[in-house]
Design an enzyme around this catalytic site. Structure first.
Site, PDB file in Angstrom:
ATOM      1  N   GLU A 199      19.825 163.963  35.354  1.00 26.52           N
ATOM      2  CA  GLU A 199      20.492 164.186  34.077  1.00 26.52           C
ATOM      3  C   GLU A 199      20.567 165.668  33.732  1.00 26.52           C
ATOM      4  O   GLU A 199      21.549 166.124  33.142  1.00 26.52           O
ATOM      5  CB  GLU A 199      19.790 163.399  32.979  1.00 26.52           C
ATOM      6  CG  GLU A 199      20.046 161.895  33.096  1.00 26.52           C
ATOM      7  CD  GLU A 199      19.233 161.078  32.123  1.00 26.52           C
ATOM      8  OE1 GLU A 199      19.823 160.275  31.380  1.00 26.52           O
ATOM      9  OE2 GLU A 199      17.993 161.239  32.105  1.00 26.52           O
ATOM     10  N   GLY A 239      15.684 161.801  34.799  1.00 25.82           N
ATOM     11  CA  GLY A 239      15.924 162.987  33.985  1.00 25.82           C
ATOM     12  C   GLY A 239      16.252 164.219  34.804  1.00 25.82           C
ATOM     13  O   GLY A 239      16.939 165.119  34.321  1.00 25.82           O
ATOM     14  N   GLU A 269      16.137 154.474  36.006  1.00 27.65           N
ATOM     15  CA  GLU A 269      15.348 154.137  34.820  1.00 27.65           C
ATOM     16  C   GLU A 269      15.181 152.642  34.584  1.00 27.65           C
ATOM     17  O   GLU A 269      14.125 152.201  34.108  1.00 27.65           O
ATOM     18  CB  GLU A 269      15.976 154.791  33.578  1.00 27.65           C
ATOM     19  CG  GLU A 269      15.700 156.284  33.454  1.00 27.65           C
ATOM     20  CD  GLU A 269      16.720 157.151  34.165  1.00 27.65           C
ATOM     21  OE1 GLU A 269      16.755 158.364  33.931  1.00 27.65           O
ATOM     22  OE2 GLU A 269      17.490 156.593  35.004  1.00 27.65           O
ATOM     23  N   ALA A 285      11.301 162.299  34.115  1.00 28.65           N
ATOM     24  CA  ALA A 285      10.258 162.336  33.093  1.00 28.65           C
ATOM     25  C   ALA A 285       8.876 162.202  33.717  1.00 28.65           C
ATOM     26  O   ALA A 285       8.696 161.557  34.753  1.00 28.65           O
ATOM     27  CB  ALA A 285      10.480 161.214  32.076  1.00 28.65           C
TER      28      ALA A 285
END
Length: 266
Positions: free
Chosen positions: A120, A117, A140, A72
């Site tokens: 992910e 992310g 995270e 992110a």
């Protein structure tokens, strides 16, 4: 090869007569950090590719030399009010679910950093090809949040609950060799060859029936986690969806006539 832009940061290239689509993350100045705009573009590209019946495989790549995706965009997030963060959440989720819900096989080509992310997005693919420079992880909790792009659900499905817990709770980064050993990536290749090898794998997959590929993926995804009896019912439903298709008829005919099939795709 043709190219199409989705916003400023996502590039789609079509290979193999359009049967292999490459979704390239292209925000090099930020090491492909996923901003709101980029998330929206990823989701849009996935929607277009999923609806295109010519596409048989999607390969997720990066144009950055040292990173697949660092997760992110925390610089953008730092400027958000609580209300703005709430509004942005479904946009962010749309990028990850967009990749996860593609109806065709997906291959991630990972080099350099694939963190948060970014990892992910790779986990949302069916197969992860990584080169020797790859460093993956879900860090995270080290910045006060949790993996929110599917990591807490996808990682244990790959490596088991205890291993996933250790990796998520420690927020540690895992280099390529250990990542392959732990099953965080599936195929480890020489440095600089991740994209080439992922596209080659995609080409081999794309030679098969597009109807069969979509049905097989549907059975794999829907059946995962079910008890065996329920899973076999999912498989049977997928089989019935292809058993009377034009692809099935062509595949059997081509086998008996000892020729390459010409898939009608229906």
């Amino acid at each position: 090869m043709s190219e199409e832009r989705f916003g400023e940061f996502v590039l789609v290239r079509r290979h193999e007569d359009g049967h292999v689509a490459e979704l390239a993350l292209d925000r090099p100045k930020a090491m492909n950090a996923v901003s709101t705009e980029m998330a929206r573009s990823i989701a849009g590209a996935c929607a277009a590719l999923g609806a295109d019946r010519d596409v048989r495989v999607v390969v997720l790549t990066s144009t950055h030399e040292r990173a697949f995706c660092v997760g992110a965009d925390l610089k953008e997030r730092n400027s958000f009010s609580d209300a703005e963060l709430v509004r942005q959440r479904p946009v962010a989720r749309g990028a990850y679910t967009g990749v996860l819900e593609l109806p065709v096989p997906t291959v991630a080509a990972v080099h350099g950093f694939a963190l948060g992310g970014g990892f992910e997005l790779a986990l949302s693919c069916d197969v992860i090809v990584a080169d020797g420079t790859a460093v993956v992880g879900l860090p995270e909790v080290s910045v006060g949040v949790i993996p929110g792009g599917g990591g807490t659900q996808l990682l244990p499905r790959r490596v088991g609950a205890a291993r996933a817990a250790e990796l998520i709770f420690t927020a540690r980064r895992v280099a390529a060799a250990e990542a392959r050993e732990l099953g965080l990536v599936d195929v480890l290749v020489e440095e600089g060859r991740d994209r080439e090898e992922a596209l080659a794998l995609a080409s081999r997959i794309a030679a098969n029936s597009p109807v069969g590929l979509r049905a097989a993926k549907r059975a794999l995804r829907l059946g995962h986690g079910l008890d065996l009896r329920a899973g076999l019912e999912v498989e049977d439903a997928a089989w019935r969806s292809v058993a009377f298709s034009g692809d099935r008829a062509e595949g059997v005919a081509a086998f008996n006539e000892k020729r390459k099939p010409q898939w009608p795709g229906e």
